[in-house]
Motif scaffolding. Sequence first.
Motif, PDB file in Angstrom:
ATOM      1  N   VAL A 209       1.041  -1.339  -0.095  1.00 17.54           N
ATOM      2  CA  VAL A 209      -0.104  -0.018  -0.059  1.00 17.54           C
ATOM      3  C   VAL A 209       1.116   0.913  -0.201  1.00 17.54           C
ATOM      4  O   VAL A 209       0.630   1.974  -0.714  1.00 17.54           O
ATOM      5  N   ALA A 210       1.863   1.355   0.597  1.00 17.87           N
ATOM      6  CA  ALA A 210       2.984   2.421   0.621  1.00 17.87           C
ATOM      7  C   ALA A 210       3.563   3.474  -1.006  1.00 17.87           C
ATOM      8  O   ALA A 210       3.702   4.286  -0.740  1.00 17.87           O
ATOM      9  N   THR A 211       3.092   2.065  -2.104  1.00 19.63           N
ATOM     10  CA  THR A 211       3.671   2.442  -3.194  1.00 19.63           C
ATOM     11  C   THR A 211       2.096   3.397  -3.701  1.00 19.63           C
ATOM     12  O   THR A 211       2.826   3.994  -4.637  1.00 19.63           O
ATOM     13  N   SER A 212       1.311   3.517  -2.866  1.00 16.50           N
ATOM     14  CA  SER A 212       0.176   4.827  -3.426  1.00 16.50           C
ATOM     15  C   SER A 212       0.539   6.032  -2.738  1.00 16.50           C
ATOM     16  O   SER A 212      -0.211   6.939  -3.393  1.00 16.50           O
ATOM     17  N   LEU A 213       1.737   6.032  -2.244  1.00 13.20           N
ATOM     18  CA  LEU A 213       2.294   7.117  -1.847  1.00 13.20           C
ATOM     19  C   LEU A 213       2.779   7.892  -2.397  1.00 13.20           C
ATOM     20  O   LEU A 213       4.574   7.507  -2.860  1.00 13.20           O
ATOM     21  N   PRO A 214       3.119   8.972  -3.009  1.00 17.86           N
ATOM     22  CA  PRO A 214       4.431   8.933  -4.404  1.00 17.86           C
ATOM     23  C   PRO A 214       6.047   9.137  -4.127  1.00 17.86           C
ATOM     24  O   PRO A 214       6.388   8.806  -4.784  1.00 17.86           O
ATOM     25  N   HIS A 215       5.514  10.185  -2.923  1.00 19.89           N
ATOM     26  CA  HIS A 215       7.328   9.561  -2.524  1.00 19.89           C
ATOM     27  C   HIS A 215       7.556   9.118  -0.728  1.00 19.89           C
ATOM     28  O   HIS A 215       8.663   9.097   0.091  1.00 19.89           O
ATOM     29  N   GLY A 216       6.514   8.105  -0.494  1.00 16.56           N
ATOM     30  CA  GLY A 216       7.086   7.150  -0.079  1.00 16.56           C
ATOM     31  C   GLY A 216       6.155   7.156   1.863  1.00 16.56           C
ATOM     32  O   GLY A 216       5.710   8.124   1.823  1.00 16.56           O
ATOM     33  N   ALA A 217       6.144   6.111   2.052  1.00 17.87           N
ATOM     34  CA  ALA A 217       5.776   6.647   4.297  1.00 17.87           C
ATOM     35  C   ALA A 217       6.611   6.242   5.368  1.00 17.87           C
ATOM     36  O   ALA A 217       7.557   5.787   4.717  1.00 17.87           O
ATOM     37  N   GLU A 218       6.229   6.855   6.035  1.00 15.05           N
ATOM     38  CA  GLU A 218       7.255   7.340   6.945  1.00 15.05           C
ATOM     39  C   GLU A 218       7.188   5.545   7.482  1.00 15.05           C
ATOM     40  O   GLU A 218       6.193   4.786   7.956  1.00 15.05           O
ATOM     41  N   GLY A 219       7.879   5.694   7.799  1.00 14.06           N
ATOM     42  CA  GLY A 219       8.818   4.155   9.435  1.00 14.06           C
ATOM     43  C   GLY A 219       8.663   3.089   8.348  1.00 14.06           C
ATOM     44  O   GLY A 219       8.871   3.231   7.257  1.00 14.06           O
ATOM     45  N   GLU A 220       8.903   2.305   9.239  1.00 11.90           N
ATOM     46  CA  GLU A 220      10.293   0.909   8.079  1.00 11.90           C
ATOM     47  C   GLU A 220       8.482   0.068   8.169  1.00 11.90           C
ATOM     48  O   GLU A 220       7.844   0.176   7.967  1.00 11.90           O
ATOM     49  N   GLN A 221       9.705  -0.350   6.409  1.00 15.55           N
ATOM     50  CA  GLN A 221       8.035  -1.301   5.962  1.00 15.55           C
ATOM     51  C   GLN A 221       8.869  -2.886   6.278  1.00 15.55           C
ATOM     52  O   GLN A 221      10.239  -2.941   5.729  1.00 15.55           O
ATOM     53  N   HIS A 222       8.250  -3.925   5.669  1.00 15.13           N
ATOM     54  CA  HIS A 222       9.095  -5.591   5.178  1.00 15.13           C
ATOM     55  C   HIS A 222       8.485  -5.527   4.093  1.00 15.13           C
ATOM     56  O   HIS A 222       6.987  -5.904   3.776  1.00 15.13           O
ATOM     57  N   TYR A 223       9.178  -6.367   2.978  1.00 13.26           N
ATOM     58  CA  TYR A 223       8.436  -6.991   2.055  1.00 13.26           C
ATOM     59  C   TYR A 223       7.872  -8.699   2.260  1.00 13.26           C
ATOM     60  O   TYR A 223       8.371  -8.972   2.852  1.00 13.26           O
ATOM     61  N   ALA A 287      -1.320  14.627 -23.283  1.00 12.14           N
ATOM     62  CA  ALA A 287      -1.258  13.703 -24.000  1.00 12.14           C
ATOM     63  C   ALA A 287      -1.391  12.377 -22.234  1.00 12.14           C
ATOM     64  O   ALA A 287      -1.822  11.369 -22.952  1.00 12.14           O
ATOM     65  N   ALA A 288      -0.557  11.913 -21.474  1.00 12.48           N
ATOM     66  CA  ALA A 288      -0.830  10.785 -20.838  1.00 12.48           C
ATOM     67  C   ALA A 288      -1.470  11.562 -20.095  1.00 12.48           C
ATOM     68  O   ALA A 288      -2.601   9.975 -19.970  1.00 12.48           O
ATOM     69  N   ARG A 289      -2.532  12.212 -19.282  1.00 12.49           N
ATOM     70  CA  ARG A 289      -3.521  12.249 -18.964  1.00 12.49           C
ATOM     71  C   ARG A 289      -5.324  11.899 -20.081  1.00 12.49           C
ATOM     72  O   ARG A 289      -5.939  10.826 -19.584  1.00 12.49           O
ATOM     73  N   TYR A 301      -6.947  15.881 -12.326  1.00 12.91           N
ATOM     74  CA  TYR A 301      -6.216  14.977 -10.714  1.00 12.91           C
ATOM     75  C   TYR A 301      -6.947  13.503  -9.874  1.00 12.91           C
ATOM     76  O   TYR A 301      -6.409  13.614  -8.834  1.00 12.91           O
ATOM     77  N   GLN A 302      -7.507  13.199 -10.953  1.00 15.59           N
ATOM     78  CA  GLN A 302      -8.913  12.641  -9.650  1.00 15.59           C
ATOM     79  C   GLN A 302      -8.123  11.022  -9.746  1.00 15.59           C
ATOM     80  O   GLN A 302      -7.218  10.240 -10.332  1.00 15.59           O
ATOM     81  N   LEU A 303      -8.754  10.794  -8.354  1.00 11.18           N
ATOM     82  CA  LEU A 303      -8.203   9.649  -8.067  1.00 11.18           C
ATOM     83  C   LEU A 303      -9.128   8.533  -8.129  1.00 11.18           C
ATOM     84  O   LEU A 303     -10.210   8.935  -7.796  1.00 11.18           O
ATOM     85  N   PRO A 304      -8.651   7.265  -8.675  1.00  6.47           N
ATOM     86  CA  PRO A 304      -7.301   6.387  -9.761  1.00  6.47           C
ATOM     87  C   PRO A 304      -6.882   7.711 -10.938  1.00  6.47           C
ATOM     88  O   PRO A 304      -8.223   7.493 -11.408  1.00  6.47           O
ATOM     89  N   GLY A 305      -5.667   7.493 -10.746  1.00 10.80           N
ATOM     90  CA  GLY A 305      -4.777   8.152 -11.492  1.00 10.80           C
ATOM     91  C   GLY A 305      -4.168   9.293 -11.979  1.00 10.80           C
ATOM     92  O   GLY A 305      -3.022   8.210 -10.190  1.00 10.80           O
ATOM     93  N   LEU A 306      -3.535  10.364 -12.060  1.00 14.31           N
ATOM     94  CA  LEU A 306      -2.603  10.929 -12.014  1.00 14.31           C
ATOM     95  C   LEU A 306      -2.601  12.407 -11.096  1.00 14.31           C
ATOM     96  O   LEU A 306      -2.914  13.003 -11.744  1.00 14.31           O
ATOM     97  N   PRO A 307      -2.032  11.792  -9.780  1.00 14.51           N
ATOM     98  CA  PRO A 307      -1.988  13.196  -8.543  1.00 14.51           C
ATOM     99  C   PRO A 307      -1.505  13.980  -9.302  1.00 14.51           C
ATOM    100  O   PRO A 307      -1.547  15.197  -8.581  1.00 14.51           O
ATOM    101  N   PRO A 342       4.366   9.247 -15.606  1.00 14.10           N
ATOM    102  CA  PRO A 342       2.852  10.086 -15.245  1.00 14.10           C
ATOM    103  C   PRO A 342       2.234   8.982 -13.942  1.00 14.10           C
ATOM    104  O   PRO A 342       1.211   7.902 -14.952  1.00 14.10           O
ATOM    105  N   MET A 343       2.552   9.149 -13.360  1.00  8.75           N
ATOM    106  CA  MET A 343       2.747   7.921 -11.811  1.00  8.75           C
ATOM    107  C   MET A 343       1.007   7.560 -12.230  1.00  8.75           C
ATOM    108  O   MET A 343      -0.103   8.537 -12.100  1.00  8.75           O
ATOM    109  N   ILE A 344       0.628   6.257 -12.078  1.00  4.40           N
ATOM    110  CA  ILE A 344      -1.054   6.192 -11.530  1.00  4.40           C
ATOM    111  C   ILE A 344      -1.350   5.731 -10.332  1.00  4.40           C
ATOM    112  O   ILE A 344      -0.244   4.577  -9.956  1.00  4.40           O
TER     113      ILE A 344
END
Length: 380
Positions: A209-223, A287-289, A301-307, A342-344
Amino acid sequence: MTTTTQPPLITTAERQQRLSALRRAMAEANVEAVLLGSTESLRYFTGLVWHQSERLVGAVVLPDRLVYIVPGFEQSRVETLPRLEGEVAVWQEDEDSAALVASLLSDGARLALDDALPLFVYHALTRAIGAGRLVDGTRLLRDIRLCKSPAEIALIQYAMGLTLEVHRRAHAFIRPGIAASEVVRFIDAEHKALGAAGGSSFCIVSFGVATSLPHGAEGEQHYRAGDVILVDTGCRIDGYHSDLTRTYVLDEPTPDFARHWAIERQAQQAVFDAARWGATCGSLDDAARAEIARHGLGADYQLPGLPHRAGHGLGLEIHEEPYIVRANQTRLKPGMCFSNEPMIVFPDRYGIRLEDHIHMTEEGPQWFTLPARGPAEPFA
Protein backbone atom coordinates in the motif's frame (compact mmCIF):
# COMPACT_ATOMS: atom_id res chain seq x y z
CA MET A 1 21.43 3.28 -24.18
CA THR A 2 24.12 3.18 -21.47
CA THR A 3 27.87 3.63 -21.41
CA THR A 4 30.46 1.84 -19.28
CA THR A 5 33.19 4.50 -19.52
CA GLN A 6 32.76 7.68 -17.53
CA PRO A 7 32.76 10.68 -19.88
CA PRO A 8 34.96 13.74 -19.30
CA LEU A 9 33.95 16.23 -16.62
CA ILE A 10 32.75 19.69 -17.62
CA THR A 11 35.78 21.62 -18.87
CA THR A 12 37.00 25.10 -18.03
CA ALA A 13 36.44 26.05 -21.68
CA GLU A 14 32.76 25.08 -21.48
CA ARG A 15 32.26 27.10 -18.29
CA GLN A 16 33.88 30.11 -19.94
CA GLN A 17 31.47 29.71 -22.87
CA ARG A 18 28.59 29.69 -20.38
CA LEU A 19 29.86 32.91 -18.80
CA SER A 20 30.15 34.52 -22.21
CA ALA A 21 26.54 33.59 -22.95
CA LEU A 22 25.48 35.04 -19.60
CA ARG A 23 27.31 38.30 -20.29
CA ARG A 24 25.59 38.63 -23.65
CA ALA A 25 22.23 38.11 -21.94
CA MET A 26 23.15 40.69 -19.29
CA ALA A 27 23.91 43.27 -21.96
CA GLU A 28 20.58 42.61 -23.68
CA ALA A 29 18.75 42.93 -20.34
CA ASN A 30 20.62 46.13 -19.41
CA VAL A 31 22.00 44.77 -16.13
CA GLU A 32 25.56 45.39 -15.06
CA ALA A 33 26.03 42.36 -12.84
CA VAL A 34 24.58 39.03 -11.73
CA LEU A 35 24.95 37.72 -8.18
CA LEU A 36 25.24 33.93 -7.98
CA GLY A 37 24.62 32.42 -4.55
CA SER A 38 25.68 29.07 -3.14
CA THR A 39 23.49 27.39 -5.72
CA GLU A 40 23.69 25.04 -8.66
CA SER A 41 23.98 28.08 -10.93
CA LEU A 42 27.23 28.96 -9.15
CA ARG A 43 28.49 25.48 -9.98
CA TYR A 44 27.18 25.68 -13.55
CA PHE A 45 28.92 28.93 -14.44
CA THR A 46 32.07 28.86 -12.26
CA GLY A 47 32.62 25.25 -11.15
CA LEU A 48 32.67 26.28 -7.47
CA VAL A 49 30.62 23.93 -5.28
CA TRP A 50 29.49 25.39 -1.97
CA HIS A 51 26.59 24.46 0.30
CA GLN A 52 24.24 27.21 1.43
CA SER A 53 24.59 28.48 5.00
CA GLU A 54 23.79 31.68 6.90
CA ARG A 55 26.87 33.33 5.35
CA LEU A 56 26.90 34.54 1.75
CA VAL A 57 29.35 32.69 -0.47
CA GLY A 58 28.91 33.32 -4.16
CA ALA A 59 30.15 35.26 -7.16
CA VAL A 60 29.39 38.52 -8.92
CA VAL A 61 29.55 38.27 -12.70
CA LEU A 62 30.46 41.63 -14.25
CA PRO A 63 31.01 42.44 -17.94
CA ASP A 64 34.78 42.03 -17.60
CA ARG A 65 35.32 40.50 -14.15
CA LEU A 66 34.37 37.48 -12.07
CA VAL A 67 34.50 38.25 -8.35
CA TYR A 68 33.95 35.61 -5.67
CA ILE A 69 32.27 36.85 -2.46
CA VAL A 70 33.80 34.91 0.43
CA PRO A 71 33.87 35.11 4.26
CA GLY A 72 37.40 35.87 5.38
CA PHE A 73 37.88 32.67 7.34
CA GLU A 74 36.78 30.58 4.31
CA GLN A 75 39.12 32.27 1.80
CA SER A 76 41.88 29.66 2.00
CA ARG A 77 39.37 26.85 1.51
CA VAL A 78 37.68 28.48 -1.48
CA GLU A 79 41.06 29.09 -3.08
CA THR A 80 41.81 25.35 -2.96
CA LEU A 81 38.55 24.30 -4.65
CA PRO A 82 38.06 23.76 -8.40
CA ARG A 83 36.65 26.92 -9.98
CA LEU A 84 37.21 29.38 -12.78
CA GLU A 85 39.87 31.96 -12.12
CA GLY A 86 38.57 35.17 -10.65
CA GLU A 87 39.14 37.76 -7.98
CA VAL A 88 38.32 36.91 -4.38
CA ALA A 89 36.61 39.68 -2.39
CA VAL A 90 36.53 39.00 1.35
CA TRP A 91 34.10 40.12 4.04
CA GLN A 92 34.78 39.66 7.76
CA GLU A 93 32.36 38.47 10.43
CA ASP A 94 31.52 41.99 11.63
CA GLU A 95 31.03 43.29 8.07
CA ASP A 96 28.07 43.28 5.69
CA SER A 97 28.43 40.96 2.70
CA ALA A 98 25.67 42.88 0.88
CA ALA A 99 27.69 46.08 1.22
CA LEU A 100 30.65 44.28 -0.36
CA VAL A 101 28.46 43.28 -3.32
CA ALA A 102 27.20 46.88 -3.61
CA SER A 103 30.76 48.20 -3.71
CA LEU A 104 31.39 46.32 -6.98
CA LEU A 105 28.58 48.12 -8.84
CA SER A 106 28.60 51.41 -10.68
CA ASP A 107 26.32 54.18 -9.40
CA GLY A 108 22.74 53.37 -10.31
CA ALA A 109 23.60 50.04 -11.98
CA ARG A 110 21.13 47.18 -11.82
CA LEU A 111 21.99 43.83 -10.22
CA ALA A 112 20.27 40.60 -11.34
CA LEU A 113 19.82 37.99 -8.63
CA ASP A 114 20.20 34.22 -8.77
CA ASP A 115 16.66 32.86 -8.46
CA ALA A 116 17.78 30.38 -5.78
CA LEU A 117 19.26 32.97 -3.40
CA PRO A 118 17.78 32.77 0.11
CA LEU A 119 15.45 35.54 1.26
CA PHE A 120 17.86 36.83 3.92
CA VAL A 121 20.36 37.71 1.19
CA TYR A 122 17.68 39.59 -0.73
CA HIS A 123 16.66 41.62 2.31
CA ALA A 124 20.29 42.55 3.01
CA LEU A 125 20.73 43.66 -0.61
CA THR A 126 17.62 45.84 -0.50
CA ARG A 127 19.14 47.68 2.45
CA ALA A 128 22.55 48.02 0.79
CA ILE A 129 21.49 48.72 -2.81
CA GLY A 130 17.77 49.44 -2.87
CA ALA A 131 15.00 47.20 -4.17
CA GLY A 132 14.61 49.32 -7.30
CA ARG A 133 18.04 48.28 -8.57
CA LEU A 134 17.50 44.56 -7.98
CA VAL A 135 16.31 42.47 -10.91
CA ASP A 136 14.96 38.90 -11.07
CA GLY A 137 17.75 36.92 -12.77
CA THR A 138 15.70 33.75 -13.28
CA ARG A 139 15.48 33.91 -17.06
CA LEU A 140 19.08 35.10 -17.48
CA LEU A 141 20.30 31.93 -15.77
CA ARG A 142 17.60 29.37 -16.52
CA ASP A 143 17.39 30.05 -20.24
CA ILE A 144 21.10 29.25 -20.57
CA ARG A 145 20.84 26.14 -18.39
CA LEU A 146 17.65 24.88 -20.06
CA CYS A 147 19.23 23.09 -23.04
CA LYS A 148 22.07 20.74 -22.16
CA SER A 149 25.34 20.53 -24.06
CA PRO A 150 26.65 17.21 -25.42
CA ALA A 151 29.01 17.02 -22.43
CA GLU A 152 26.14 17.42 -19.98
CA ILE A 153 24.01 14.83 -21.77
CA ALA A 154 26.91 12.37 -21.72
CA LEU A 155 27.27 12.76 -17.94
CA ILE A 156 23.52 12.30 -17.39
CA GLN A 157 23.55 9.26 -19.67
CA TYR A 158 26.40 7.72 -17.68
CA ALA A 159 24.67 8.41 -14.36
CA MET A 160 21.44 6.87 -15.69
CA GLY A 161 23.32 3.77 -16.75
CA LEU A 162 24.80 3.35 -13.27
CA THR A 163 21.41 3.70 -11.63
CA LEU A 164 19.75 1.28 -14.04
CA GLU A 165 22.35 -1.33 -13.08
CA VAL A 166 21.72 -0.59 -9.40
CA HIS A 167 18.01 -1.19 -10.02
CA ARG A 168 18.86 -4.57 -11.53
CA ARG A 169 20.90 -5.50 -8.46
CA ALA A 170 18.20 -4.29 -6.08
CA HIS A 171 15.60 -6.35 -7.93
CA ALA A 172 17.70 -9.45 -7.34
CA PHE A 173 18.33 -8.49 -3.70
CA ILE A 174 14.71 -8.12 -2.51
CA ARG A 175 13.25 -11.17 -0.74
CA PRO A 176 10.40 -11.88 1.70
CA GLY A 177 10.93 -10.28 5.10
CA ILE A 178 13.53 -7.78 3.96
CA ALA A 179 13.22 -4.25 5.38
CA ALA A 180 12.91 -1.28 3.04
CA SER A 181 15.75 0.42 4.95
CA GLU A 182 18.00 -2.54 4.18
CA VAL A 183 17.26 -2.16 0.47
CA VAL A 184 17.98 1.58 0.71
CA ARG A 185 21.39 0.87 2.27
CA PHE A 186 22.11 -1.77 -0.37
CA ILE A 187 21.28 0.66 -3.18
CA ASP A 188 23.53 3.33 -1.67
CA ALA A 189 26.42 0.86 -1.42
CA GLU A 190 25.91 -0.33 -5.00
CA HIS A 191 25.91 3.23 -6.34
CA LYS A 192 29.24 3.75 -4.59
CA ALA A 193 30.60 0.46 -5.87
CA LEU A 194 29.78 1.46 -9.44
CA GLY A 195 31.55 4.81 -9.16
CA ALA A 196 29.07 7.34 -7.78
CA ALA A 197 31.29 8.63 -4.96
CA GLY A 198 28.41 10.17 -3.03
CA GLY A 199 26.29 7.05 -3.22
CA SER A 200 22.58 7.55 -3.75
CA SER A 201 21.48 11.16 -4.06
CA PHE A 202 18.08 9.93 -2.82
CA CYS A 203 16.24 6.63 -2.52
CA ILE A 204 12.60 5.63 -2.06
CA VAL A 205 11.74 1.96 -1.49
CA SER A 206 8.08 1.17 -0.94
CA PHE A 207 6.15 -2.08 -0.58
CA GLY A 208 2.42 -2.81 -0.89
CA VAL A 209 0.00 0.00 0.00
CA ALA A 210 2.92 2.37 0.65
CA THR A 211 3.53 2.47 -3.12
CA SER A 212 0.35 4.56 -3.43
CA LEU A 213 2.16 7.43 -1.67
CA PRO A 214 4.22 9.08 -4.43
CA HIS A 215 7.15 9.96 -2.17
CA GLY A 216 6.94 6.99 0.16
CA ALA A 217 5.66 6.31 3.67
CA GLU A 218 7.14 7.14 7.06
CA GLY A 219 8.43 4.32 9.21
CA GLU A 220 9.83 0.91 8.40
CA GLN A 221 8.27 -1.52 5.92
CA HIS A 222 8.96 -5.18 5.25
CA TYR A 223 8.41 -6.92 1.94
CA ARG A 224 5.82 -9.69 1.88
CA ALA A 225 5.44 -12.11 -1.01
CA GLY A 226 3.05 -10.68 -3.56
CA ASP A 227 3.59 -7.04 -2.58
CA VAL A 228 3.92 -4.40 -5.26
CA ILE A 229 7.44 -2.94 -5.14
CA LEU A 230 8.35 0.64 -6.05
CA VAL A 231 12.00 1.73 -6.14
CA ASP A 232 12.95 5.31 -7.07
CA THR A 233 16.59 6.32 -6.82
CA GLY A 234 19.47 8.19 -8.42
CA CYS A 235 23.04 9.39 -8.08
CA ARG A 236 25.24 12.29 -9.25
CA ILE A 237 28.21 12.34 -11.60
CA ASP A 238 30.06 15.69 -11.71
CA GLY A 239 26.91 17.13 -10.17
CA TYR A 240 24.53 15.78 -12.84
CA HIS A 241 21.65 13.65 -11.63
CA SER A 242 20.14 10.33 -12.56
CA ASP A 243 16.58 9.51 -11.50
CA LEU A 244 14.82 6.24 -12.33
CA THR A 245 11.74 4.48 -10.95
CA ARG A 246 10.59 0.92 -11.44
CA THR A 247 7.36 -0.62 -10.13
CA TYR A 248 6.89 -4.39 -10.31
CA VAL A 249 6.04 -7.63 -8.58
CA LEU A 250 8.39 -10.55 -8.05
CA ASP A 251 5.65 -13.16 -8.45
CA GLU A 252 2.89 -13.65 -11.00
CA PRO A 253 0.98 -10.32 -11.23
CA THR A 254 -2.72 -10.24 -10.47
CA PRO A 255 -4.93 -9.47 -13.49
CA ASP A 256 -5.78 -6.04 -12.04
CA PHE A 257 -2.16 -5.10 -11.46
CA ALA A 258 -1.11 -6.32 -14.90
CA ARG A 259 -3.88 -4.26 -16.52
CA HIS A 260 -3.09 -1.14 -14.50
CA TRP A 261 0.63 -1.53 -15.15
CA ALA A 262 -0.07 -1.67 -18.89
CA ILE A 263 -2.09 1.56 -18.68
CA GLU A 264 0.81 3.25 -16.90
CA ARG A 265 3.23 2.09 -19.57
CA GLN A 266 0.88 3.32 -22.31
CA ALA A 267 0.63 6.72 -20.62
CA GLN A 268 4.42 6.89 -20.46
CA GLN A 269 4.63 6.03 -24.15
CA ALA A 270 2.02 8.70 -24.95
CA VAL A 271 4.33 11.31 -23.40
CA PHE A 272 7.27 10.10 -25.49
CA ASP A 273 5.19 10.08 -28.69
CA ALA A 274 4.01 13.65 -28.01
CA ALA A 275 7.57 14.92 -27.49
CA ARG A 276 8.33 16.66 -30.75
CA TRP A 277 10.17 19.88 -31.57
CA GLY A 278 7.97 22.84 -30.90
CA ALA A 279 5.43 20.90 -28.85
CA THR A 280 4.56 22.60 -25.57
CA CYS A 281 5.51 20.92 -22.31
CA GLY A 282 1.86 21.13 -21.30
CA SER A 283 0.81 19.07 -24.31
CA LEU A 284 2.89 16.14 -23.06
CA ASP A 285 1.09 16.20 -19.72
CA ASP A 286 -2.19 16.39 -21.65
CA ALA A 287 -1.22 13.29 -23.64
CA ALA A 288 -0.61 11.27 -20.49
CA ARG A 289 -3.93 12.29 -18.93
CA ALA A 290 -5.86 11.58 -22.13
CA GLU A 291 -4.45 8.05 -22.24
CA ILE A 292 -5.28 7.44 -18.58
CA ALA A 293 -8.83 8.81 -18.99
CA ARG A 294 -9.32 6.64 -22.09
CA HIS A 295 -9.12 3.63 -19.79
CA GLY A 296 -11.79 4.98 -17.45
CA LEU A 297 -9.48 6.36 -14.77
CA GLY A 298 -9.62 9.82 -13.27
CA ALA A 299 -9.60 12.92 -15.43
CA ASP A 300 -7.63 15.94 -14.25
CA TYR A 301 -6.01 15.06 -10.90
CA GLN A 302 -8.77 12.74 -9.70
CA LEU A 303 -7.90 9.34 -8.22
CA PRO A 304 -7.48 6.64 -9.24
CA GLY A 305 -5.38 8.52 -11.75
CA LEU A 306 -2.40 10.86 -12.08
CA PRO A 307 -2.13 13.19 -9.05
CA HIS A 308 0.87 15.27 -10.15
CA ARG A 309 2.68 16.55 -13.24
CA ALA A 310 3.89 14.02 -15.80
CA GLY A 311 7.55 14.98 -15.55
CA HIS A 312 10.29 17.44 -14.64
CA GLY A 313 13.54 18.68 -16.09
CA LEU A 314 16.81 17.28 -14.81
CA GLY A 315 20.44 18.38 -14.76
CA LEU A 316 22.42 19.82 -11.84
CA GLU A 317 19.09 19.88 -10.00
CA ILE A 318 16.94 16.81 -9.84
CA HIS A 319 13.84 18.96 -10.41
CA GLU A 320 14.40 21.90 -12.75
CA GLU A 321 12.98 23.37 -15.95
CA PRO A 322 11.34 22.30 -18.18
CA TYR A 323 8.37 21.04 -16.16
CA ILE A 324 6.02 18.65 -17.97
CA VAL A 325 2.86 20.09 -16.49
CA ARG A 326 -0.50 21.26 -17.73
CA ALA A 327 -0.57 24.73 -19.35
CA ASN A 328 3.23 25.06 -19.51
CA GLN A 329 3.75 26.85 -22.83
CA THR A 330 7.52 26.23 -22.95
CA ARG A 331 8.26 24.63 -26.32
CA LEU A 332 10.59 21.65 -26.67
CA LYS A 333 14.01 22.26 -28.20
CA PRO A 334 17.10 20.10 -28.74
CA GLY A 335 19.09 19.62 -25.55
CA MET A 336 16.14 19.65 -23.17
CA CYS A 337 16.17 16.75 -20.70
CA PHE A 338 13.16 15.69 -18.64
CA SER A 339 11.53 12.81 -16.83
CA ASN A 340 8.58 10.83 -18.14
CA GLU A 341 6.68 9.53 -15.09
CA PRO A 342 2.87 9.80 -15.27
CA MET A 343 2.30 7.82 -12.07
CA ILE A 344 -1.12 6.20 -11.55
CA VAL A 345 -2.31 6.01 -7.94
CA PHE A 346 -4.96 3.61 -6.69
CA PRO A 347 -5.63 4.81 -3.13
CA ASP A 348 -5.23 2.23 -0.37
CA ARG A 349 -4.09 -0.36 -2.92
CA TYR A 350 -0.93 0.59 -4.77
CA GLY A 351 0.71 3.13 -7.02
CA ILE A 352 2.52 2.47 -10.29
CA ARG A 353 5.27 4.83 -11.39
CA LEU A 354 7.50 4.06 -14.34
CA GLU A 355 10.12 6.78 -14.68
CA ASP A 356 12.58 7.08 -17.50
CA HIS A 357 14.06 10.25 -18.93
CA ILE A 358 14.09 11.79 -22.38
CA HIS A 359 16.48 14.17 -24.07
CA MET A 360 15.52 16.03 -27.18
CA THR A 361 17.92 15.49 -30.10
CA GLU A 362 18.08 16.98 -33.58
CA GLU A 363 16.01 13.95 -34.70
CA GLY A 364 13.47 14.12 -31.87
CA PRO A 365 13.08 12.44 -28.46
CA GLN A 366 15.53 9.81 -27.26
CA TRP A 367 15.37 7.66 -24.12
CA PHE A 368 18.27 7.79 -21.68
CA THR A 369 17.12 4.34 -20.50
CA LEU A 370 14.71 1.99 -22.21
CA PRO A 371 11.34 1.57 -20.46
CA ALA A 372 10.42 -1.46 -18.38
CA ARG A 373 9.14 -4.53 -20.21
CA GLY A 374 6.32 -5.79 -18.02
CA PRO A 375 4.78 -5.90 -14.51
CA ALA A 376 7.15 -8.67 -13.46
CA GLU A 377 9.93 -7.72 -15.91
CA PRO A 378 11.16 -4.26 -14.88
CA PHE A 379 13.96 -4.08 -17.45
CA ALA A 380 13.97 -3.89 -21.24
